[in-house]
Design a protein around this motif. Structure first.
Motif, PDB file in Angstrom:
ATOM      1  N   GLY A   1     -33.179   7.772  47.440  1.00 28.61           N
ATOM      2  CA  GLY A   1     -32.877   7.692  48.859  1.00 28.61           C
ATOM      3  C   GLY A   1     -31.799   6.666  49.136  1.00 28.61           C
ATOM      4  O   GLY A   1     -31.257   6.046  48.217  1.00 28.61           O
ATOM      5  N   TYR A   2     -31.494   6.502  50.419  1.00 27.19           N
ATOM      6  CA  TYR A   2     -30.408   5.612  50.832  1.00 27.19           C
ATOM      7  C   TYR A   2     -30.971   4.219  51.146  1.00 27.19           C
ATOM      8  O   TYR A   2     -31.848   4.083  52.019  1.00 27.19           O
ATOM      9  CB  TYR A   2     -29.707   6.177  52.067  1.00 27.19           C
ATOM     10  CG  TYR A   2     -29.101   7.536  51.816  1.00 27.19           C
ATOM     11  CD1 TYR A   2     -27.823   7.656  51.264  1.00 27.19           C
ATOM     12  CD2 TYR A   2     -29.812   8.706  52.108  1.00 27.19           C
ATOM     13  CE1 TYR A   2     -27.269   8.910  51.017  1.00 27.19           C
ATOM     14  CE2 TYR A   2     -29.264   9.953  51.865  1.00 27.19           C
ATOM     15  CZ  TYR A   2     -28.001  10.050  51.313  1.00 27.19           C
ATOM     16  OH  TYR A   2     -27.452  11.284  51.055  1.00 27.19           O
TER      17      TYR A   2
ATOM     18  N   PHE B   1     -34.360   8.934  53.551  1.00 28.79           N
ATOM     19  CA  PHE B   1     -34.139  10.172  52.801  1.00 28.79           C
ATOM     20  C   PHE B   1     -33.086  11.048  53.491  1.00 28.79           C
ATOM     21  O   PHE B   1     -32.747  12.125  52.997  1.00 28.79           O
ATOM     22  CB  PHE B   1     -35.462  10.910  52.610  1.00 28.79           C
ATOM     23  CG  PHE B   1     -36.413  10.115  51.764  1.00 28.79           C
ATOM     24  CD1 PHE B   1     -36.168   9.934  50.412  1.00 28.79           C
ATOM     25  CD2 PHE B   1     -37.517   9.497  52.325  1.00 28.79           C
ATOM     26  CE1 PHE B   1     -37.019   9.168  49.626  1.00 28.79           C
ATOM     27  CE2 PHE B   1     -38.373   8.727  51.549  1.00 28.79           C
ATOM     28  CZ  PHE B   1     -38.121   8.564  50.193  1.00 28.79           C
ATOM     29  N   ARG B   2     -32.608  10.587  54.613  1.00 28.75           N
ATOM     30  CA  ARG B   2     -31.426  11.118  55.264  1.00 28.75           C
ATOM     31  C   ARG B   2     -30.557   9.926  55.650  1.00 28.75           C
ATOM     32  O   ARG B   2     -31.044   8.788  55.700  1.00 28.75           O
ATOM     33  CB  ARG B   2     -31.785  11.959  56.496  1.00 28.75           C
ATOM     34  CG  ARG B   2     -32.621  13.203  56.179  1.00 28.75           C
ATOM     35  CD  ARG B   2     -31.844  14.208  55.311  1.00 28.75           C
ATOM     36  NE  ARG B   2     -32.606  15.434  55.079  1.00 28.75           N
ATOM     37  CZ  ARG B   2     -33.357  15.646  53.985  1.00 28.75           C
ATOM     38  NH1 ARG B   2     -33.480  14.699  53.071  1.00 28.75           N
ATOM     39  NH2 ARG B   2     -33.983  16.798  53.818  1.00 28.75           N
TER      40      ARG B   2
ATOM     41  N   ASN C   1     -34.294   6.677  58.086  1.00 30.26           N
ATOM     42  CA  ASN C   1     -33.342   7.784  57.968  1.00 30.26           C
ATOM     43  C   ASN C   1     -32.069   7.531  58.767  1.00 30.26           C
ATOM     44  O   ASN C   1     -31.079   8.248  58.610  1.00 30.26           O
ATOM     45  CB  ASN C   1     -33.978   9.091  58.453  1.00 30.26           C
ATOM     46  CG  ASN C   1     -34.951   9.674  57.453  1.00 30.26           C
ATOM     47  OD1 ASN C   1     -35.040   9.213  56.314  1.00 30.26           O
ATOM     48  ND2 ASN C   1     -35.698  10.677  57.867  1.00 30.26           N
TER      49      ASN C   1
ATOM     50  N   ARG D   1     -27.138   7.257  47.268  1.00 29.62           N
ATOM     51  CA  ARG D   1     -28.555   7.318  46.904  1.00 29.62           C
ATOM     52  C   ARG D   1     -28.845   6.433  45.696  1.00 29.62           C
ATOM     53  O   ARG D   1     -28.019   6.311  44.791  1.00 29.62           O
ATOM     54  CB  ARG D   1     -28.958   8.760  46.573  1.00 29.62           C
ATOM     55  CG  ARG D   1     -29.211   9.632  47.801  1.00 29.62           C
ATOM     56  CD  ARG D   1     -29.683  11.008  47.393  1.00 29.62           C
ATOM     57  NE  ARG D   1     -30.006  11.831  48.542  1.00 29.62           N
ATOM     58  CZ  ARG D   1     -31.235  11.950  49.056  1.00 29.62           C
ATOM     59  NH1 ARG D   1     -32.242  11.313  48.489  1.00 29.62           N
ATOM     60  NH2 ARG D   1     -31.456  12.704  50.110  1.00 29.62           N
TER      61      ARG D   1
ATOM     62  N   GLN E   1     -40.366   9.152  57.474  1.00 28.12           N
ATOM     63  CA  GLN E   1     -39.074   9.725  57.060  1.00 28.12           C
ATOM     64  C   GLN E   1     -39.157  11.234  56.878  1.00 28.12           C
ATOM     65  O   GLN E   1     -38.141  11.924  56.953  1.00 28.12           O
ATOM     66  CB  GLN E   1     -38.595   9.108  55.742  1.00 28.12           C
ATOM     67  CG  GLN E   1     -38.429   7.598  55.748  1.00 28.12           C
ATOM     68  CD  GLN E   1     -39.430   6.946  54.837  1.00 28.12           C
ATOM     69  OE1 GLN E   1     -40.607   7.284  54.875  1.00 28.12           O
ATOM     70  NE2 GLN E   1     -38.977   6.013  54.010  1.00 28.12           N
TER      71      GLN E   1
ATOM     72  N   ALA F   1     -37.333  15.148  49.907  1.00 28.91           N
ATOM     73  CA  ALA F   1     -36.951  13.746  49.760  1.00 28.91           C
ATOM     74  C   ALA F   1     -35.666  13.606  48.946  1.00 28.91           C
ATOM     75  O   ALA F   1     -34.840  12.729  49.208  1.00 28.91           O
ATOM     76  CB  ALA F   1     -38.088  12.966  49.087  1.00 28.91           C
TER      77      ALA F   1
END
Length: 387
Positions: free
Chosen positions: A6-7, A16-17, A74, A138, A297, A362
């Motif tokens: 994820g970010y 996860f966005r 997110n 990510r 998320q 995810a």
């Protein structure tokens, strides 16, 4: 240990966005936010109708919810836009969101002499935020950094025997992996609250669960309303459900079988990990918005008759055990567990498929609701308006 990606956010959370958002502090600023959104289609526009003329707990709840939307992992950066005279000032809201250390700025319609003056100022901020967000890559993470939201809708007889209990299997997997799960819908605890309370981690959690259910009933009774008239809804009756209690016994199965660690206010971010209940309404847009504000998320949404609800902030995974819904609404359904309804697959196996879809989402797989752009922000209103 289950690995995800994820970010990374400055406060240590994981998105996860990776979205840049324009968030209004008051409904009067929605036109400004929408105009900015048309200029930058990649920007997430979060509008609503609250932010002014509210009192006490209601105003506090709106502020907590809006701040939670901006804090959701997110969201990479936030531009808060306000009018300049509302009870939830844009500056105060931006300050609260900035505690996450993510980029946050604000502007006011009145301070900037109207729409035409505010637009270029907002555009300049968004261009910078989009550029900075695009540079975030990510990184590996674990299930411990996932908060999963749960909400069901348009329930029918298949919900209680297939989609809800299979979702419960996936929820238990998340808790076992160290993650956090939040389920909601206070009216759908009525008649089954003793079962959930029996799994409370402490007497305090048990008492708080009973209290939020009683307060919900008292608000309805104070308004001379019969909860049975609205819940069970016409769609539930068409699907074979007859009472609140019957609906609740199916609804609570989506939360699995783990210990209840805490009871949250609407939009309240949990402290700790494990299973939590969030006080909230059954109506889809308000329930999903509360889960967003609480930090979910990703959301799993089992449905019988095919509720299309989605969320602009979190991917919503739609699950059904109704064969007709799976066929008719195939553009909305992500996981078909009708094989459970037919006795061709175990609940455990169906739940494992839902869990695998959660992992795929995810990692970046789009849900049907995301692809359709389905979902909006709507804040639960518990009081009266004073203006």
């Amino acid at each position: 240990m289950m690995k995800l990606s994820g970010y990374p956010r400055p406060d240590g959370s994981i998105g996860f966005r990776n979205r840049v958002a324009v968030l209004t502090s008051v409904g009067c600023a929605n036109d400004l936010a929408n105009r900015l959104g048309r200029m930058y289609p990649d920007v997430l526009v979060l509008t609503h109708r609250q932010g002014c003329s509210q009192l006490g707990r209601d105003n506090d709840q709106t502020f907590r919810t809006l701040a939670g939307l901006g804090k959701n992992p997110n969201v990479a950066a936030v531009l808060v836009v306000g009018l300049g005279c509302e009870t939830i000032p844009a500056e105060k809201l931006a300050h609260e969101i900035s505690k996450t250390k993510k980029p946050v700025e604000y502007l006011n319609f009145l301070d900037d002499e109207g729409l035409l003056a505010a637009l270029p100022k907002g555009a300049k901020i968004l261009e910078r935020m989009l550029q900075e967000a695009s540079q975030i890559k990510r990184v590996p993470c674990t299930m411990e950094q996932l908060t999963l939201g749960l909400k069901c809708g348009l329930s029918d007889t298949t919900s209680g025997i297939a989609s809800n209990p299979a979702t419960g299997v996936a929820a238990d997997r998340v808790v076992d992996s160290g993650g956090t799960v939040i389920f909601t819908e206070t009216p759908e605890l009525i008649g089954a609250e003793h079962i959930v309370a029996g799994r409370a981690a402490s007497r305090e959690v048990e008492e708080k669960l009973y209290r939020v259910v009683e307060e919900f009933k008292e608000r309805a009774e104070a308004s001379d309303l019969d909860l049975q008239e609205a819940n069970v809804a016409p769609g539930n009756i068409a699907g074979g459900l007859t009472t609140i209690e019957e609906k609740s016994l199916g609804s609570i199965m989506k939360a699995g079988k783990k210990t209840l660690q805490g009871v949250l206010g609407y939009g309240e971010i949990p402290e700790g990990q494990g299973l939590f209940f969030m006080d909230g309404p059954g109506r889809t847009p308000e329930a999903l918005t509360g889960l967003n504000a609480a930090g979910a998320q990703i959301i799993i949404f089992p449905t019988g008759g095919g509720s299309p609800g989605g969320s602009p902030i979190s991917p919503v995974i739609k699950v059904t055990g109704n064969p007709e819904t799976a066929r008719r609404l195939r553009d909305h359904i992500d996981v078909d567990v009708t094989s459970i309804s037919r006795g061709e697959e175990s609940l455990q196996a169906g739940g494992e498929r839902i869990f695998q879809k959660l992992v795929d989402v995810a990692f970046g797989e789009m849900t049907k609701a995301e692809a359709l752009g389905y979902g909006s922000v709507s804040i639960w209103n518990i009081g009266v308006l004073c203006g």
